[in-house]
Design an enzyme around this catalytic site. Structure first.
Site, PDB file in Angstrom:
ATOM      1  N   TYR A  54       5.141  -5.923  10.828  1.00  0.00           N
ATOM      2  CA  TYR A  54       3.703  -5.677  10.919  1.00  0.00           C
ATOM      3  C   TYR A  54       3.145  -6.292  12.199  1.00  0.00           C
ATOM      4  O   TYR A  54       3.076  -7.523  12.340  1.00  0.00           O
ATOM      5  CB  TYR A  54       2.962  -6.249   9.716  1.00  0.00           C
ATOM      6  CG  TYR A  54       3.333  -5.652   8.384  1.00  0.00           C
ATOM      7  CD1 TYR A  54       3.997  -4.426   8.291  1.00  0.00           C
ATOM      8  CD2 TYR A  54       3.021  -6.298   7.196  1.00  0.00           C
ATOM      9  CE1 TYR A  54       4.327  -3.878   7.058  1.00  0.00           C
ATOM     10  CE2 TYR A  54       3.350  -5.754   5.961  1.00  0.00           C
ATOM     11  CZ  TYR A  54       4.008  -4.554   5.899  1.00  0.00           C
ATOM     12  OH  TYR A  54       4.335  -4.023   4.667  1.00  0.00           O
ATOM     13  N   HIS A 120      12.996  -4.519   3.678  1.00  0.00           N
ATOM     14  CA  HIS A 120      11.868  -3.607   3.864  1.00  0.00           C
ATOM     15  C   HIS A 120      12.290  -2.147   3.714  1.00  0.00           C
ATOM     16  O   HIS A 120      11.602  -1.347   3.104  1.00  0.00           O
ATOM     17  CB  HIS A 120      11.264  -3.847   5.251  1.00  0.00           C
ATOM     18  CG  HIS A 120       9.832  -3.466   5.365  1.00  0.00           C
ATOM     19  ND1 HIS A 120       9.043  -3.869   6.408  1.00  0.00           N
ATOM     20  CD2 HIS A 120       9.025  -2.712   4.571  1.00  0.00           C
ATOM     21  CE1 HIS A 120       7.821  -3.386   6.261  1.00  0.00           C
ATOM     22  NE2 HIS A 120       7.788  -2.675   5.146  1.00  0.00           N
ATOM     23  N   ARG A 203      -4.713   4.179  -0.033  1.00  0.00           N
ATOM     24  CA  ARG A 203      -5.033   4.033   1.399  1.00  0.00           C
ATOM     25  C   ARG A 203      -6.527   4.260   1.647  1.00  0.00           C
ATOM     26  O   ARG A 203      -6.922   4.858   2.641  1.00  0.00           O
ATOM     27  CB  ARG A 203      -4.180   4.976   2.240  1.00  0.00           C
ATOM     28  CG  ARG A 203      -2.672   4.782   2.007  1.00  0.00           C
ATOM     29  CD  ARG A 203      -1.850   5.444   3.076  1.00  0.00           C
ATOM     30  NE  ARG A 203      -0.422   5.346   2.808  1.00  0.00           N
ATOM     31  CZ  ARG A 203       0.349   4.295   3.090  1.00  0.00           C
ATOM     32  NH1 ARG A 203      -0.189   3.230   3.644  1.00  0.00           N
ATOM     33  NH2 ARG A 203       1.642   4.315   2.824  1.00  0.00           N
TER      34      ARG A 203
END
Length: 325
Positions: A54, A120, A203
């Site tokens: 990220y 991940h 989202r």
């Protein structure tokens, strides 16, 4: 806040997803992001979810800054396996490099141990058992407490747990994206793993407060099928029905969506993320909302699974298209 158990790891019923503070939704203010994380902690949230990918390490440093002096209040979850570099985004879960990735995350986070360390994404160039074996060595070394998997298939869950217990499986799950209920949810439960839904608010779709007009530069929803004009119009019609039910219950649309997920079982810990401090508090408060059976029935009638439209976009992920039949 209510505490829940993810495969032996105790944390708050509501977590906080930190990704959007560094990428995917356009530019963010770093000081405001740190304050948002601390607001979540003040609201009783203990599980903070980040990843080395990220912002190319930025997000872990941000989390480290936010939890300085408050380590005992936090369950730190981070991930490795997605690499961002000058050549773009790639996968790397080679066992020889797992320890190095972990050490780098520990340094960026400013902690001595990671509470929940996720793979991940599965690296197709490496046997999964070898990657999990390298992760298990981190547990033995005291650098990691529990292991997790993100965006995996049922077969991959089974292969991983044959090497080491898996505490949590993270995947996209919400009222508007229910495909994991067919395979990932039962497989994770069979493995004794807790369920960590990311993007539990679709989202932003399920907040009922999407920004007007086109998405901002850098906002990846512009290329997500669920937000294409025709699909979005149909999906927003369903959101309007959710908003009607939420109003009757005296909660926000987003809180209703989060409470629905929490009602899926005591092993579910959603990780909504937001940059808005008021929304952080609002999301955390959803952990105290208990939906009655009549409410769940009303939700099922107003926004049935088959009525939502559009496939999702997610890098190297399991199950990005809607199932039919």
């Amino acid at each position: 806040m209510e505490q829940r158990i993810l495969g032996g790891l105790t944390c708050s019923a509501m977590g906080f997803g930190c990704m959007g503070l560094s990428q995917a939704y356009g530019p963010a203010d770093e000081d405001a992001s740190v304050a948002a994380i601390r607001t979540a902690l003040d609201a009783g949230v203990t599980l903070l979810d980040t990843a080395m990918s990220y912002g190319g390490g930025h997000n872990e440093r941000l989390v480290g800054r936010a939890i300085a002096g408050r380590r005992d209040e936090v369950v730190v979850a981070t991930k490795f396996g997605i690499v961002r570099g000058d050549r773009g985004v790639s996968l790397d879960a080679h066992p020889d490099r797992v320890a190095g990735y972990c050490d780098a995350s520990l340094k960026r986070l400013g902690v001595d141990v990671i509470d929940l360390y996720y793979l991940h994404r599965v690296d197709p160039e490496v046997p999964l058992a070898d990657t999990i074996g390298a992760m298990a060595a981190l547990v033995e070394a005291g650098k990691v407490r529990h292991l997790g998997l993100s965006e995996v298939s049922p077969a991959q869950i089974d292969a991983a747990r044959a090497v080491h217990p898996i505490a949590a499986v993270e995947f996209e799950w919400s009222l508007s994206w229910r495909e994991p209920e067919d395979d990932v949810v039962p497989a994770a439960r069979a493995a004794g793993a807790g369920l960590v839904p990311y993007s539990p608010l679709g989202r932003g779709l399920l907040t009922g407060k999407l920004p007007a007009g086109p998405f901002a530069p850098g906002d990846f929803r512009a290329a997500d099928g669920r937000f294409a004009p025709d699909a979005l119009d149909r999906n927003l019609t369903l959101v309007a029905e959710l908003t009607r039910i939420a109003g009757r219950l005296g909660v926000t649309t987003g809180q209703l969506a989060l409470a629905w997920l929490l009602a899926r079982g005591p092993d579910v810990v959603p990780i909504p993320g937001t940059r808005n401090h008021a929304r952080v508090t609002e999301n955390a408060a959803a952990a105290g909302i208990a939906l009655a059976e009549d409410d769940l029935t009303a939700l099922a009638a107003a926004a049935p699974r088959e009525a939502w439209t559009g496939d999702r976009r997610s890098f190297a992920a399991h199950g990005t298209t809607r199932t039919t039949g």
